[in-house]
Design a protein around this motif. Structure first.
Motif, mmCIF file in Angstrom:
data_model
loop_
_atom_site.group_PDB
_atom_site.id
_atom_site.type_symbol
_atom_site.label_atom_id
_atom_site.label_comp_id
_atom_site.label_asym_id
_atom_site.label_seq_id
_atom_site.Cartn_x
_atom_site.Cartn_y
_atom_site.Cartn_z
ATOM 1 N N SER A 147 0.831 -1.213 0.000
ATOM 2 C CA SER A 147 0.000 0.000 0.000
ATOM 3 C C SER A 147 0.861 1.257 0.000
ATOM 4 N N GLN A 148 1.938 1.256 0.798
ATOM 5 C CA GLN A 148 2.807 2.439 0.873
ATOM 6 C C GLN A 148 3.509 2.700 -0.455
ATOM 7 N N VAL A 149 4.064 1.661 -1.058
ATOM 8 C CA VAL A 149 4.756 1.836 -2.340
ATOM 9 C C VAL A 149 3.766 2.221 -3.435
ATOM 10 N N SER A 150 2.582 1.631 -3.396
ATOM 11 C CA SER A 150 1.556 1.958 -4.389
ATOM 12 C C SER A 150 1.156 3.419 -4.309
ATOM 13 N N ALA A 151 1.083 3.941 -3.089
ATOM 14 C CA ALA A 151 0.694 5.340 -2.901
ATOM 15 C C ALA A 151 1.681 6.292 -3.563
ATOM 16 N N LYS A 152 2.950 5.891 -3.621
ATOM 17 C CA LYS A 152 3.972 6.735 -4.255
ATOM 18 C C LYS A 152 4.131 6.424 -5.740
ATOM 19 N N ILE A 164 6.952 -7.330 -11.449
ATOM 20 C CA ILE A 164 7.651 -6.791 -10.282
ATOM 21 C C ILE A 164 8.632 -7.831 -9.742
ATOM 22 N N TYR A 165 9.872 -7.387 -9.520
ATOM 23 C CA TYR A 165 10.885 -8.267 -8.937
ATOM 24 C C TYR A 165 11.498 -7.688 -7.663
ATOM 25 N N LEU A 166 11.323 -6.385 -7.435
ATOM 26 C CA LEU A 166 11.987 -5.724 -6.319
ATOM 27 C C LEU A 166 10.982 -4.964 -5.474
ATOM 28 N N ILE A 167 11.303 -4.798 -4.189
ATOM 29 C CA ILE A 167 10.547 -3.915 -3.295
ATOM 30 C C ILE A 167 11.468 -2.743 -2.961
ATOM 31 N N PRO A 168 11.081 -1.528 -3.308
ATOM 32 C CA PRO A 168 12.002 -0.399 -3.144
ATOM 33 C C PRO A 168 12.046 0.135 -1.714
ATOM 34 N N GLU A 169 13.184 0.694 -1.355
ATOM 35 C CA GLU A 169 13.279 1.470 -0.110
ATOM 36 C C GLU A 169 12.949 2.912 -0.478
ATOM 37 N N ASP A 170 11.670 3.159 -0.676
ATOM 38 C CA ASP A 170 11.247 4.443 -1.246
ATOM 39 C C ASP A 170 10.581 5.366 -0.232
ATOM 40 N N ASN A 171 10.626 4.980 1.040
ATOM 41 C CA ASN A 171 10.025 5.831 2.065
ATOM 42 C C ASN A 171 11.065 6.221 3.112
ATOM 43 N N TYR A 172 12.285 6.478 2.629
ATOM 44 C CA TYR A 172 13.391 6.820 3.517
ATOM 45 C C TYR A 172 14.234 7.902 2.850
#
Length: 530
Positions: A147-152, A164-172
């Motif tokens: 949900s957090q990654v989708s929001a961005k 999709i192969y990766l989960i990003p560190e996109d909230n830091y």
């Protein structure tokens, strides 16, 4: 008598086995369940499992991390009936060993820390070493993260061929662009209003050398640090392409995002860098044995025996500045960031730190569930990132009324510190700042970066370098051969040496690589125009 006893025991065992078959029916799985079991996506929470997390770094030996994991695993067991084990990959020769470990596909690794710019994430994706992460599975087993990654809207930067192969560190929020930390007290003595250019840095070094301090080395480098890219960023508006070459040879100019260029192969900037490094070498900026030195420059800087420390912004404001304030009050450590002259700074791709699942993992569903907890659950997050409250950290209020952490009285990092190297899912919603960090300096430089930054424009491109792989391997070998000598001035004629370097780049196909990248960039823009 002995033989008789054995026969009786065998008969008893057979009888017990028969009773078991009569009294307990083995579970029969449906074809779909068998498929999920085979692929690692069947999730029966009644079975306790161990999830192995692969990260970069040296394994701790003080027992503190194990103690933390014991507490964390009690929570994970209660929540998802799983426990976590950390597999550490030492830094020595890390990239080839990392790729070798993943290529084994032996099912002994589940969660994999990775990156598209420094850890061959796309290479391992193409080799089938990472699992596809369907949106259905992400929603089911890692819903908070999904949900957090989708929001961005950042999932597109985690896809290869639409999956999709990766989960990003996109909230830091972090800045890890590199530069030189220096002492402002010494810069003022040198007649400088801070160090804001390579010319200023040269004047700073010249002043420190003139003091002729015994045992002092202006930059006590080990000869393994590549600062050529920093000079290029300062001398041009070059933007490096993510995930093509470890040396960052290929990119575009910010003034022309449509043309692939390499300032290492063409132009005067790399020649001027080589000439400056020759000058620094002749001045005595580093030790004469710089290429074989084993000195620890940070230790030397902390002890007042070196004038700079080269690392990234975050290290400056979270560690070095505060430590130097304690050791040398008034040292006022500043940061000259690479690209400062041209205000050339680019945000990182969100996959600079990312989490993947090994394609051979037998517990993919549970691994996602564990990751979702250590990334999003406050109790798990603090344990995994900060340790045990009261032992590794204490929460205190800052002057701004916000929560900060500090080390407890008597804390000793060697004895008490934990190591999880979790650079693949940090979360600003749960982060707690170190009360000892130089946050005023961070806010100040953050404003400068934010005002001048370019958002990395090619995050959705996975460059296809498979058909120029031979050329890239040979180009990296050429860089390995020449870069250290150029960077540390170990040449008699820098201009002639760079000319020789470029001739070998041409011989081994750098123009072929540039053409291949240009074709893909043209296709990317053509697709966007449709």
């Amino acid at each position: 008598m002995k033989r008789f006893s054995l026969v009786v025991m065998a008969l008893v065992s057979l009888f017990a086995a028969g009773c078991k078959k009569d009294n307990a029916k083995e579970k029969v799985y449906t074809p779909e369940e068998n498929r999920l079991i085979k692929t690692g996506w069947y999730n029966d929470y009644s079975e306790h499992v161990k999830i192995v997390y692969l990260t970069l770094g040296n394994a701790p030996s003080n027992g503190a991390t194990d103690e933390m994991l014991n507490k964390l695993n009690k929570i994970l067991t209660e929540r998802v009936n799983a426990e976590l084990e950390i597999m550490y990959l030492p830094w020595n020769n890390y990239l080839s060993e990392y790729n070798r470990l993943l290529s084994r596909k032996n099912g002994k690794i589940d969660l994999v820390g990775t990156a598209t710019d420094w850890l061959d994430a796309w290479k391992n994706t193409k080799l089938g070493n990472f699992a596809v992460l369907s949106e259905e599975n992400l929603r089911q087993y890692a819903n908070k993260t999904y949900s957090q990654v989708s929001a961005k809207g950042d999932w597109n930067q985690c896809k290869y061929q639409g999956k999709i192969y990766l989960i990003p560190e996109d909230n830091y929020a972090q800045w890890i662009n590199h530069g030189f930390m220096y002492r402002n007290d010494w810069a003022r003595d040198a007649g400088l209003d801070g160090v804001h250019s390579w010319n200023d840095l040269t004047k700073y070094f010249s002043y420190l050398i003139s003091l002729n301090k015994p045992g002092f080395v202006p930059w006590d480098a080990k000869g393994d640090t590549d600062i050529a890219g920093g000079y290029i960023l300062s001398a041009t508006d070059f933007l490096v392409l993510d995930g093509v070459n470890a040396y960052g040879l290929f990119g575009v100019k910010k003034s022309d995002l449509s043309k692939i260029v390499s300032p290492y192969f063409e132009g005067r900037e790399f020649i001027e860098f080589a000439k400056l490094m020759k000058r620094w070498n002749d001045m005595g900026v580093w030790r004469k044995n710089v290429l074989t030195s084993t000195s620890d420059n940070r230790t030397q800087f902390y002890s007042g025996k070196s004038g700079v420390e080269q690392h990234h912004t975050q290290t400056w404001y979270t560690q070095v500045r505060a430590e130097m304030d304690n050791r040398f009050p008034g040292s006022d450590v500043g940061f000259f960031w690479f690209g400062e002259e041209k205000k050339n700074v680019t945000t990182m791709t969100v996959t600079h730190g990312a989490m993947a699942l090994s394609s051979a993992s037998k517990q993919k569903a549970r691994a996602l569930a564990v990751y979702d907890l250590i990334r999003n659950d406050p109790e798990c997050y603090r344990l995994f990132n900060y340790g045990i409250e009261g032992k590794q950290y204490e929460i205190v209020k800052g002057k701004d009324g916000k929560d900060y952490y500090k080390r407890p009285a008597g804390y000793n990092g060697d004895r008490d510190g934990i190591v999880t190297d979790f650079w693949w899912g940090r979360n600003d919603n749960l982060e707690v700042r170190d009360i000892g960090g130089s946050w005023d300096e961070f806010e100040s430089i953050n404003k400068i970066y934010t005002a001048n930054q370019m958002v990395y424009p090619f995050g959705e491109i996975v460059w296809n370098v498979d058909y120029v792989n031979w050329e890239l391997i040979k180009i990296s070998e050429v860089c390995e051969k020449y870069f250290k000598n150029i960077t540390y001035g170990q040449v008699d004629d820098p201009e002639a040496y760079v000319k020789q370097f470029r001739a070998e780049l041409k011989e081994y196909g750098i123009e072929t690589v540039i053409a291949a990248l240009q074709e893909q960039l043209d296709d990317y823009y053509a697709e966007r125009r449709r």
